[in-house]
Each structure stands twice: as structure tokens, then as C-alpha cells.
Write a protein that holds these residues in place. Structure first.
Motif, PDB file in Angstrom:
ATOM      1  N   PRO B 218       0.808  -1.223   0.000  1.00  0.00           N
ATOM      2  CA  PRO B 218       0.000   0.000   0.000  1.00  0.00           C
ATOM      3  C   PRO B 218       0.840   1.272   0.000  1.00  0.00           C
ATOM      4  O   PRO B 218       0.336   2.337  -0.375  1.00  0.00           O
ATOM      5  CB  PRO B 218      -0.813  -0.121   1.298  1.00  0.00           C
ATOM      6  N   ALA B 219       2.092   1.182   0.408  1.00  0.00           N
ATOM      7  CA  ALA B 219       2.922   2.382   0.445  1.00  0.00           C
ATOM      8  C   ALA B 219       3.400   2.796  -0.945  1.00  0.00           C
ATOM      9  O   ALA B 219       3.984   3.865  -1.113  1.00  0.00           O
ATOM     10  CB  ALA B 219       4.121   2.167   1.366  1.00  0.00           C
ATOM     11  N   LEU B 220       3.149   1.942  -1.941  1.00  0.00           N
ATOM     12  CA  LEU B 220       3.623   2.252  -3.294  1.00  0.00           C
ATOM     13  C   LEU B 220       2.453   2.656  -4.199  1.00  0.00           C
ATOM     14  O   LEU B 220       1.368   2.094  -4.118  1.00  0.00           O
ATOM     15  CB  LEU B 220       4.352   1.045  -3.887  1.00  0.00           C
ATOM     16  N   ARG B 221       2.711   3.632  -5.050  1.00  0.00           N
ATOM     17  CA  ARG B 221       1.709   4.110  -6.009  1.00  0.00           C
ATOM     18  C   ARG B 221       2.242   3.894  -7.414  1.00  0.00           C
ATOM     19  O   ARG B 221       3.295   4.417  -7.773  1.00  0.00           O
ATOM     20  CB  ARG B 221       1.525   5.617  -5.877  1.00  0.00           C
ATOM     21  N   VAL B 222       1.519   3.150  -8.236  1.00  0.00           N
ATOM     22  CA  VAL B 222       1.968   2.961  -9.610  1.00  0.00           C
ATOM     23  C   VAL B 222       1.318   4.023 -10.491  1.00  0.00           C
ATOM     24  O   VAL B 222       0.095   4.110 -10.562  1.00  0.00           O
ATOM     25  CB  VAL B 222       1.622   1.560 -10.135  1.00  0.00           C
ATOM     26  N   LEU B 223       2.138   4.827 -11.146  1.00  0.00           N
ATOM     27  CA  LEU B 223       1.616   5.916 -11.973  1.00  0.00           C
ATOM     28  C   LEU B 223       1.097   5.379 -13.307  1.00  0.00           C
ATOM     29  O   LEU B 223       1.438   4.274 -13.715  1.00  0.00           O
ATOM     30  CB  LEU B 223       2.738   6.930 -12.233  1.00  0.00           C
ATOM     31  N   PRO B 224       0.285   6.168 -13.993  1.00  0.00           N
ATOM     32  CA  PRO B 224      -0.221   5.748 -15.307  1.00  0.00           C
ATOM     33  C   PRO B 224       0.936   5.476 -16.265  1.00  0.00           C
ATOM     34  O   PRO B 224       1.969   6.138 -16.199  1.00  0.00           O
ATOM     35  CB  PRO B 224      -1.019   6.962 -15.786  1.00  0.00           C
ATOM     36  N   THR B 225       0.737   4.521 -17.145  1.00  0.00           N
ATOM     37  CA  THR B 225       1.809   4.128 -18.064  1.00  0.00           C
ATOM     38  C   THR B 225       2.147   5.246 -19.049  1.00  0.00           C
ATOM     39  O   THR B 225       1.268   5.828 -19.676  1.00  0.00           O
ATOM     40  CB  THR B 225       1.378   2.894 -18.867  1.00  0.00           C
ATOM     41  N   LEU B 226       3.431   5.525 -19.180  1.00  0.00           N
ATOM     42  CA  LEU B 226       3.888   6.505 -20.163  1.00  0.00           C
ATOM     43  C   LEU B 226       4.248   5.784 -21.458  1.00  0.00           C
ATOM     44  O   LEU B 226       4.786   4.682 -21.426  1.00  0.00           O
ATOM     45  CB  LEU B 226       5.121   7.234 -19.631  1.00  0.00           C
ATOM     46  N   GLU B 227       3.993   6.460 -22.575  1.00  0.00           N
ATOM     47  CA  GLU B 227       4.311   5.827 -23.855  1.00  0.00           C
ATOM     48  C   GLU B 227       5.446   6.569 -24.560  1.00  0.00           C
ATOM     49  O   GLU B 227       5.388   7.777 -24.740  1.00  0.00           O
ATOM     50  CB  GLU B 227       3.073   5.814 -24.745  1.00  0.00           C
ATOM     51  N   SER B 228       6.447   5.842 -24.966  1.00  0.00           N
ATOM     52  CA  SER B 228       7.626   6.464 -25.580  1.00  0.00           C
ATOM     53  C   SER B 228       7.576   6.444 -27.106  1.00  0.00           C
ATOM     54  O   SER B 228       8.258   7.200 -27.764  1.00  0.00           O
ATOM     55  CB  SER B 228       8.883   5.731 -25.130  1.00  0.00           C
ATOM     56  N   HIS B 229       6.806   5.558 -27.660  1.00  0.00           N
ATOM     57  CA  HIS B 229       6.755   5.356 -29.112  1.00  0.00           C
ATOM     58  C   HIS B 229       8.134   5.170 -29.714  1.00  0.00           C
ATOM     59  O   HIS B 229       8.384   5.570 -30.854  1.00  0.00           O
ATOM     60  CB  HIS B 229       6.018   6.517 -29.782  1.00  0.00           C
ATOM     61  N   ALA B 230       9.020   4.605 -28.948  1.00  0.00           N
ATOM     62  CA  ALA B 230      10.368   4.290 -29.441  1.00  0.00           C
ATOM     63  C   ALA B 230      11.099   5.523 -29.956  1.00  0.00           C
ATOM     64  O   ALA B 230      11.998   5.423 -30.777  1.00  0.00           O
ATOM     65  CB  ALA B 230      10.308   3.211 -30.519  1.00  0.00           C
ATOM     66  N   ASP B 231      10.706   6.678 -29.437  1.00  0.00           N
ATOM     67  CA  ASP B 231      11.288   7.926 -29.925  1.00  0.00           C
ATOM     68  C   ASP B 231      12.052   8.615 -28.789  1.00  0.00           C
ATOM     69  O   ASP B 231      11.484   8.915 -27.740  1.00  0.00           O
ATOM     70  CB  ASP B 231      10.159   8.818 -30.439  1.00  0.00           C
ATOM     71  N   PRO B 232      13.327   8.885 -29.004  1.00  0.00           N
ATOM     72  CA  PRO B 232      14.150   9.462 -27.937  1.00  0.00           C
ATOM     73  C   PRO B 232      13.594  10.783 -27.409  1.00  0.00           C
ATOM     74  O   PRO B 232      13.551  11.000 -26.196  1.00  0.00           O
ATOM     75  CB  PRO B 232      15.503   9.686 -28.619  1.00  0.00           C
ATOM     76  N   LEU B 233      13.182  11.647 -28.310  1.00  0.00           N
ATOM     77  CA  LEU B 233      12.702  12.951 -27.844  1.00  0.00           C
ATOM     78  C   LEU B 233      11.428  12.813 -27.026  1.00  0.00           C
ATOM     79  O   LEU B 233      11.288  13.411 -25.960  1.00  0.00           O
ATOM     80  CB  LEU B 233      12.472  13.890 -29.027  1.00  0.00           C
ATOM     81  N   ARG B 234      10.533  12.057 -27.575  1.00  0.00           N
ATOM     82  CA  ARG B 234       9.281  11.814 -26.867  1.00  0.00           C
ATOM     83  C   ARG B 234       9.563  11.178 -25.497  1.00  0.00           C
ATOM     84  O   ARG B 234       8.975  11.543 -24.492  1.00  0.00           O
ATOM     85  CB  ARG B 234       8.414  10.896 -27.726  1.00  0.00           C
ATOM     86  N   THR B 235      10.488  10.239 -25.486  1.00  0.00           N
ATOM     87  CA  THR B 235      10.846   9.583 -24.233  1.00  0.00           C
ATOM     88  C   THR B 235      11.350  10.601 -23.214  1.00  0.00           C
ATOM     89  O   THR B 235      10.914  10.615 -22.053  1.00  0.00           O
ATOM     90  CB  THR B 235      11.948   8.532 -24.481  1.00  0.00           C
TER      91      THR B 235
END
Lengths: 340, 340
Positions: B218-235
DNA sequence: TTGTACGCGTTATCAG
DNA sequence: CTGATAACGCGTACAA
């Protein structure tokens, strides 16, 4: 079409029989002829068709697994895989037998090995402690034309024999790192138990374990290795003594391959929350213990991979091909409840 | 000696040709004759010699691996293993090709698949996302007599097709458990990054990951998944935003199979001690990152096992044998610096 | 030292 | 619908 022995014979200007002699390294061919054949092999890119070869050889391949007579669940897993491979291999003309070796008396074991004839076996995978007698028997087997491969139990490799099994020092280090990380901030003593410190495997695991703990985790103390001799009473006794002597036992490392007895014995001891236990090899006992939360991780080598890899290696050597080393490295697996 | 087709023919009172027709399920045999042959098979315990069969068949087995056109290091590992198997298999009349599929356009991919003829391939292992077009193409391939097996990328299995790859939900759960245990007492947010949540694999991993964390930590919070689209800048951008928005990021879960870009991007961020990072798949990047202490664990599936298992399964199906399911389960491996 | 001829257990191609 | 018979690519006596 791929060139066949016929093409090769034509290209080298010799007969099929001579081609065969050269290919299989048989005697009775002039050096000049041999060279001519090899030259032709390169020139036309000949590659022997192993399927046809094994068919013609009439007798497929018979491989033996020389295993200790006494063992517990881990040995049982290996036996199962061998029998599975045997059944599956029949269609491909591959047989896999089991030979039992006396694990108390190296002389008897060596004698058993020395009775094995190339008539009966093309290759033997051997799981046995490293003794002069056994080493000797191995050398003689190879001289008789039987391929041998050290299996699971890590005898010092003669030459650069491929060994089928894990790097036990790395396995110990893996256990050590997991132990420490699972313990987190907590300090204390770590109890180490194995069947016998005679075994080279145990020594190496202990070495790897210690190297990690002493280098990176000063708050942890690894206690001297306890020996259970695979005996429930003895196990209970050494554990009792250890728990009495050390009040701060934070971790338990079951270093041997057979964790069943220690796990059963441990159930009669109090189970303080936060204690971390790590064992080796995936067996019914360790699997169940992982599920029940009695142990935190298992370091293991996959018996199926072990058996298949040994057979691939022996077969390749029989056909004097080389194996892809990259494909034959047995992985040190880490099991927790989630990836059993 | 094992009974041969000749013995079988004699026992059944038919000719070799008829035996062959029955054995290989060819048409043009009276039911009565078929039954007689089957009866004889049971009676004399006939088992077909696959070595002789493949030799006679002239054309060995050709298997194709249909892989996405675009990928990074993990795909590269798989390609390497396929080529190794191809080279090693030639002597045993086994070929392994690679077919590239368009990973943007399912229609094009499906078209590529539909062009594959049984003349060229005996079996295809397919790594592709689950779309109606692809599913359709698969069904038609099977009708044409090409064996297919889902490979690594986890499309919902049609029938009870054996799938070659790991259980991604369990893999996610494994990552989750390790994350929590490595974090120890520490609480905070966990950042999850993947290439795209379109992929079924990512969904399942996330499911498994969350199930462990929400149930037990319970002490941990999983944030919404981020999407990188395999792109360095976006990442870089999504990570920057996430770090800015959450001050208490304790863990990082790189959920996709290609960790190279995220790992590179992460080097430009501050590295607070105690942060735990877990990634998937063993590649040059993740290996190095483990060694350098940039990541704490890698969840992986062995590319060599994947490729070999796929080929064994396809071959068995071509010869309508059954496979040993126990031997073909791909393990979810856990790698740390010590057991790379 | 070299070559010939046959066999291995299946599949495939013809006839019937 | 069924049956002879020739490959398939290599190993192996045995002959030369």
C-alpha cells in the motif's frame, strides 16, 4: 542442390569409399589423397548430410547419464527429463539411458565407468565428484572412443571440455546479492547449510556468496557452513545449535541442491517475520515453499535444458561438429513465487 | 530391431505404398484397409523412423520467422539466434528464414503472409500484434497446410495453439514483486514506461505488475503508463514531465522489450541513490546497465530457447507428433548483475 | 591403398 | 483404390 558425397568423389577424383574414409578420419589413405579431398570439400562447399549419415549408420546414438545412486528430488527431476528425452528421441534414433554410480566409493564408481564399452554408448554425461579415480576412468573412456561430458556436478574440466551446468560461484553470488537486497537495511547473521562441504559445488557457491556479502554488506555476517549430510536428525541438530548460538539470524541460505529435508525441519522452528530464506533448484519442495512464502527465492538450473544440452553436445562431438557455445550456456535462474 | 514399414506392410497384408498412404493421411484408401493398417501398427508397436522419413522426403523442413520490420536490440538478438539455428540446422535438413512484416500496416503484413506458399515453408513462427487481418491470414495459412505458431508477441491463441513465449502477466508480477522487495520499507511512486499501450503484451505486464503492488504494498503508487513510441525525444519529454509532476519517484519500470532508448535518456536525469529500476529483455544495453548498476534487475526470456522451441514445435507438428509441453515452457528469467 | 555394391527406412512415381 | 520399384545420401563389408 547441395553437393553430395558423389559430387565430392567426382570433384576429388576418388571413389566414394575414399571420401568416406577421409570424412570419418579413418586410416589407410595417402596424405596426398586426403589433401585432395579436403581441397575439393572447400571448392565445392560440401557439407555432410547428417540425416543420411545416421540412417546409414544403422545404430543411432546411445547416450548415458551417469548419476549418483543416492539423491532426492533434484535428481528425480533430472531422471524424469532423461526419460522424457529418451521417449521423444526414439523416433530420431537417439537413446538416453541412466547409469547409477556409487556415491560413497569412488573406486566402485570408477569401475562401473570402466566397464562401459563403445559398443553400448556413444557418449556419457557424468555427474560425479572430482576424484582421481573418476578422472582416470574418464580419460580412459575417451581413449576408448566414448565421448564424455561433465554434467551438473562441477568437476574441474579436463582440457577445455564443455561443462554442462551453471557457474556455481556466480550462482552463490546471485544468492548473496538477493539475500542482501531482500534483507534491505536489516543487519545480522546469515546461516548457511549444505549437505557436505566436500563437494566442489558447495565450495564455489560459498565463495561467490561470501564475496558479495563481505564486499558490499558490512552489516551482515555469514556464519560457518553447517553440514546436514542429508540426514533429518543431523539437520535438526545443527540448526538447533546454530539458532541457540546466534540470536540475530536474519537470513538462511540452503546451499545444497536438495532442500526438501532442511525445509521440513525448518517448519518446526519459529518463523520470525522478515527472515529471508534462499534455496537452490526447483523441485516440488522448493516450489511449494515459494508458494507458501516459506522461502523467498530459488536459484536454479533447468533440468530439461541440462539434459538437452548434454545430448546436443555429445551428439555434436560424435559427428565431430562444433557446438554453438552461446546456445549451450546454462542459465542461472532466479525463481520467486511469481515466476515459478 | 524396431519394426519397419516393411514389417508393418506384411503384418497388415498390404503394400509399402499403402502403408505410406495411411501413415501420411493421404486420400485414396478404403476405410477397411486404413483400419487394418492402424490395427497392425498397434499390434506390432510400429513407430515411424523420422530420420529415414526426412531423408526420403528429399526436401527437409523450411521454417520462417515472421518478425516486425522495425525493432531494436531485442529483435536483433532473436535474429542472431535464428541465423545461428539456420547454419547449425543445415546438416540436419532444417532451414530457418526470416520474413519481415510491416508493423505499421496490418493489411500489408497480412498480404505478405498470404503470399507465403507451402512450397516455400513448412511452418511459420509469427511475432505480430493481434489484428483481425493477421488472424485471418493465419487461419488461411493453416488451411494451405503451413503450420503456424505465435511467437513472443502474445496474440490471443486460436484453439489451443501452443504459444512460444512467456506469460506476460506473470512477468509483470515478477517485476512488481522484485521492485517492491528491492525498495524495502521505502514508499513512493513508481513510474512505468513502455513503447505503446496498444500492445497486448504491455497490457498484460501492467496487469500483473499492478496486481502485486496494489495487493501487497500500500505504500507504493503505480503511476499511469507513459508511452515512448520508441522515440528518444518523446521519451525524454514524458520522463521530464513525470519527474516534474511527482517528487517521490522511488521506482522505474521499463515495461517494453526495447530498453536502450529509455536507458540512454535516463542518463541525463539525476540518479537518486536508492531508486530501483527494472527492465525487460537481455540485450547489450540492459546487460551493460546491470553491470553499471543503472538497473537492478532484468526480466527476460531467452532468445535461443525461443527460437529452438519454436522450431521443435513446428517440426513436431509437421510430423504430426506431439511435443512435450513441459519442455517447451519458456521461463521468465530474472537477471541481476551476478547472473548475467 | 582404393573401388564396388548393397543396405538403411521412408517417400514418390509410376503402372495396374 | 492398390502395388512394385526406384530414389534419398551416406556407411560398410568385401573385393581388387
Amino acid at each position: 542442390m547441395r553437393p553430395t558425397t558423389k559430387d565430392l568423389a567426382k570433384a576429388a577424383g576418388v571413389s566414394l569409399a575414399t571420401v568416406d574414409r577421409v570424412l570419418n578420419g579413418r586410416a589407410g589413405v595417402r596424405k596426398k589423397t586426403v589433401d585432395a579431398v579436403y581441397e575439393a570439400i572447400e571448392r565445392i562447399g560440401f557439407e555432410r548430410n547428417q540425416v543420411a549419415a545416421t540412417l546409414a549408420r544403422q545404430r543411432g546414438y546411445r547416450f548415458g547419464f551417469a548419476l549418483p545412486r543416492h539423491g532426492d528430488e533434484f535428481l528425480e527431476e533430472i531422471l524424469k527429463r532423461i526419460h522424457e528425452m529418451d521417449r521423444a528421441g526414439r523416433a530420431e534414433m537417439l537413446q538416453a539411458d541412466v547409469i547409477r554410480l556409487d556415491d560413497q566409493d569412488p573406486h566402485r564408481a570408477a569401475r562401473t565407468l570402466s566397464r562401459l564399452s563403445p559398443e553400448d554408448y556413444d557418449g556419457i554425461a557424468i555427474m560425479a565428484p572430482e576424484t582421481p579415480q573418476i578422472r582416470d576412468a574418464l580419460v580412459r573412456m575417451q581413449e576408448r572412443g566414448i565421448q564424455t561430458v561433465p554434467f551438473v556436478s562441477n568437476q574441474k574440466r579436463l582440457d577445455d571440455q564443455t561443462f554442462v551446468g551453471i557457474d556455481n560461484k556466480a550462482a552463490g553470488a546471485t544468492a548473496g546479492r538477493l539475500m542482501a537486497r531482500f534483507l534491505g537495511q536489516r543487519g545480522g547473521a546469515i546461516l548457511v547449510l549444505t549437505e557436505s562441504m566436500q563437494s566442489r559445488d558447495s565450495l564455489e557457491r560459498r565463495l561467490g556468496f561470501d564475496s558479495v556479502i563481505t564486499r558490499d554488506y558490512p552489516a551482515l555476517r555469514v556464519l560457518p557452513t553447517l553440514e546436514s549430510h542429508a540426514d533429518p536428525l543431523r539437520t535438526a541438530q545443527v540448526l538447533r545449535n546454530a539458532f541457540a548460538a546466534h540470536g540475530d539470524i536474519a537470513g538462511l541460505y540452503l546451499m545444497g541442491p536438495e532442500a526438501r529435508i532442511p525445509l521440513e525441519v525448518l517448519r518446526s522452528f519459529p518463523f520470525p517475520p522478515g527472515r529471508v530464506t534462499i534455496a537452490h533448484e526447483r523441485t516440488p519442495s522448493t516450489e511449494q515453499a515459494l508458494r507458501d512464502g516459506e522461502i523467498d527465492a530459488v536459484i536454479s538450473q533447468d533440468p530439461g535444458h541440462l539434459v538437452r544440452s548434454a545430448m546436443r553436445i555429445m551428439r555434436a562431438r560424435c559427428e565431430n561438429r562444433s557446438t554453438l557455445a552461446s546456445q549451450e550456456r546454462i542459465r542461472i535462474e532466479v525463481l520467486i513465487a511469481e515466476n515459478i
